[in-house]
Design a protein around this motif. Sequence first.
Motif, PDB file in Angstrom:
ATOM      1  N   GLN A 122     -36.458 -25.029  38.325  1.00  0.00           N
ATOM      2  CA  GLN A 122     -36.463 -23.752  37.618  1.00  0.00           C
ATOM      3  C   GLN A 122     -35.488 -23.750  36.446  1.00  0.00           C
ATOM      4  OE1 GLN A 122     -38.866 -21.395  38.495  1.00  0.00           O
ATOM      5  NE2 GLN A 122     -38.289 -20.799  36.405  1.00  0.00           N
ATOM      6  N   ASP A 123     -34.344 -24.406  36.638  1.00  0.00           N
ATOM      7  CA  ASP A 123     -33.362 -24.474  35.559  1.00  0.00           C
ATOM      8  C   ASP A 123     -33.921 -25.256  34.368  1.00  0.00           C
ATOM      9  OD1 ASP A 123     -31.587 -22.983  37.003  1.00  0.00           O
ATOM     10  OD2 ASP A 123     -30.233 -24.649  37.506  1.00  0.00           O
ATOM     11  N   ILE A 124     -34.633 -26.348  34.649  1.00  0.00           N
ATOM     12  CA  ILE A 124     -35.212 -27.152  33.576  1.00  0.00           C
ATOM     13  C   ILE A 124     -36.341 -26.388  32.889  1.00  0.00           C
ATOM     14  CG2 ILE A 124     -36.539 -29.249  33.052  1.00  0.00           C
ATOM     15  CD1 ILE A 124     -34.905 -30.671  35.239  1.00  0.00           C
ATOM     16  N   ILE A 125     -37.177 -25.722  33.690  1.00  0.00           N
ATOM     17  CA  ILE A 125     -38.275 -24.926  33.115  1.00  0.00           C
ATOM     18  C   ILE A 125     -37.725 -23.814  32.230  1.00  0.00           C
ATOM     19  CG2 ILE A 125     -40.131 -23.284  33.661  1.00  0.00           C
ATOM     20  CD1 ILE A 125     -40.719 -25.003  36.160  1.00  0.00           C
ATOM     21  N   ASN A 138     -40.549 -35.309  39.889  1.00  0.00           N
ATOM     22  CA  ASN A 138     -41.961 -35.605  40.171  1.00  0.00           C
ATOM     23  C   ASN A 138     -42.830 -34.360  40.038  1.00  0.00           C
ATOM     24  OD1 ASN A 138     -41.511 -38.320  40.660  1.00  0.00           O
ATOM     25  ND2 ASN A 138     -41.276 -38.065  42.880  1.00  0.00           N
ATOM     26  N   ASP A 139     -42.332 -33.242  40.537  1.00  0.00           N
ATOM     27  CA  ASP A 139     -43.078 -31.983  40.416  1.00  0.00           C
ATOM     28  C   ASP A 139     -43.234 -31.577  38.951  1.00  0.00           C
ATOM     29  OD1 ASP A 139     -43.240 -31.899  43.130  1.00  0.00           O
ATOM     30  OD2 ASP A 139     -42.196 -29.979  43.386  1.00  0.00           O
ATOM     31  N   LEU A 140     -42.159 -31.701  38.186  1.00  0.00           N
ATOM     32  CA  LEU A 140     -42.192 -31.302  36.774  1.00  0.00           C
ATOM     33  C   LEU A 140     -43.105 -32.208  35.957  1.00  0.00           C
ATOM     34  CD1 LEU A 140     -38.407 -30.469  36.330  1.00  0.00           C
ATOM     35  CD2 LEU A 140     -40.293 -28.843  36.141  1.00  0.00           C
ATOM     36  N   ILE A 141     -43.166 -33.468  36.322  1.00  0.00           N
ATOM     37  CA  ILE A 141     -44.072 -34.405  35.642  1.00  0.00           C
ATOM     38  C   ILE A 141     -45.519 -34.059  35.976  1.00  0.00           C
ATOM     39  CG2 ILE A 141     -44.857 -36.809  35.567  1.00  0.00           C
ATOM     40  CD1 ILE A 141     -41.872 -37.606  35.901  1.00  0.00           C
ATOM     41  N   LYS A 142     -45.796 -33.788  37.263  1.00  0.00           N
ATOM     42  CA  LYS A 142     -47.151 -33.421  37.682  1.00  0.00           C
ATOM     43  C   LYS A 142     -47.611 -32.118  37.028  1.00  0.00           C
ATOM     44  CE  LYS A 142     -47.041 -35.629  42.262  1.00  0.00           C
ATOM     45  NZ  LYS A 142     -46.990 -35.378  43.722  1.00  0.00           N
ATOM     46  N   TYR A 154     -44.522 -30.583  32.543  1.00  0.00           N
ATOM     47  CA  TYR A 154     -43.311 -30.205  31.807  1.00  0.00           C
ATOM     48  C   TYR A 154     -42.549 -31.426  31.287  1.00  0.00           C
ATOM     49  CZ  TYR A 154     -43.760 -25.395  33.523  1.00  0.00           C
ATOM     50  OH  TYR A 154     -44.213 -24.124  33.784  1.00  0.00           O
ATOM     51  N   LEU A 155     -42.593 -32.517  32.041  1.00  0.00           N
ATOM     52  CA  LEU A 155     -41.815 -33.700  31.686  1.00  0.00           C
ATOM     53  C   LEU A 155     -42.686 -34.959  31.673  1.00  0.00           C
ATOM     54  CD1 LEU A 155     -38.624 -33.223  33.936  1.00  0.00           C
ATOM     55  CD2 LEU A 155     -38.938 -32.469  31.568  1.00  0.00           C
ATOM     56  N   ASN A 156     -42.190 -35.974  30.965  1.00  0.00           N
ATOM     57  CA  ASN A 156     -42.786 -37.308  30.988  1.00  0.00           C
ATOM     58  C   ASN A 156     -41.699 -38.302  31.355  1.00  0.00           C
ATOM     59  OD1 ASN A 156     -45.470 -36.772  30.200  1.00  0.00           O
ATOM     60  ND2 ASN A 156     -44.868 -36.626  28.051  1.00  0.00           N
ATOM     61  N   GLY A 157     -42.009 -39.199  32.292  1.00  0.00           N
ATOM     62  CA  GLY A 157     -41.045 -40.226  32.669  1.00  0.00           C
ATOM     63  C   GLY A 157     -41.390 -41.549  32.011  1.00  0.00           C
ATOM     64  N   VAL A 158     -40.400 -42.188  31.398  1.00  0.00           N
ATOM     65  CA  VAL A 158     -40.590 -43.498  30.778  1.00  0.00           C
ATOM     66  C   VAL A 158     -39.710 -44.486  31.525  1.00  0.00           C
ATOM     67  CG1 VAL A 158     -40.450 -44.862  28.666  1.00  0.00           C
ATOM     68  CG2 VAL A 158     -41.033 -42.423  28.544  1.00  0.00           C
ATOM     69  N   GLN A 159     -40.348 -45.452  32.212  1.00  0.00           N
ATOM     70  CA  GLN A 159     -39.610 -46.382  33.061  1.00  0.00           C
ATOM     71  C   GLN A 159     -38.569 -47.150  32.254  1.00  0.00           C
ATOM     72  OE1 GLN A 159     -42.101 -49.014  35.277  1.00  0.00           O
ATOM     73  NE2 GLN A 159     -40.454 -49.772  36.563  1.00  0.00           N
TER      74      GLN A 159
END
Length: 237
Positions: free
Chosen positions: A13-16, A52-56, A59-64
């Motif tokens: 929620q803080d990130i959103i 993981n929830d935010l990526i799904k 809201y976010l993208n993860g770059v390895q």
Amino acid sequence: MEYKVAKYIRIKQDIINAIKSGTLQPGDKVDSESVLKKKYNVSTITVRKAFNDLIKEGYLNGVQGVGTFVAKKQMIRGLTSISFSDELLQQGYEIDMHVDKIEEVVNSNIADILEIPHDQSMICVRRIRLANNEPIAYQSSFVDSRILSLSQANKIYENASFYKTLKEYGIIPIWVNENYSVRQVNDNRIAKLMNIKKNTDTFFVKRIAFNEFDEIIEYAETYFNKDWYSVTVNIKV
């Protein structure tokens, strides 16, 4: 009675909230797992659950090996308008177009699609579509040179619109057929213009436009940046 909120939900929620308030902008890197673990006094598993929830949820993208970033806002195509520009404007984007090249060509494969003789020349208009000043698509449109000459096509530079130019010469699309697939951009030049790496997967759209007499007036091929584009189709039974 006060209920405790799960810590991963608080992180989410803080990130959103930061994204919605503009504190975090598209493309910004968010705090690392180690930073958030200390900030919220939680485990790695808890932070990863939030990520993981935010990526799904988009809201976010993860770059390895690099980090986690705020996702770009996608242009969601509702297939409600023939005009791609109109749909972008309806969603609040600032739009622009840069003409790559306008040329007269002969192509037997595309001639078959346009239903014209193989030796008949056609006008090819190649352009980059931009939303909020970022390239999101590369389009190539083909029109029989007997209905749109090279000099007429060059009015696109003045009009800053392909379809406005067609309309100026009485060429008006009434309906279109579109085919969607996934295709890599293997042309270095196109990849550079789209600001993506060569061999990146894109949404590839083949489009045939018809006039009121069901005659083909345009064939187009478009590479859409997959980070900017999605399609929503409503089906009612």
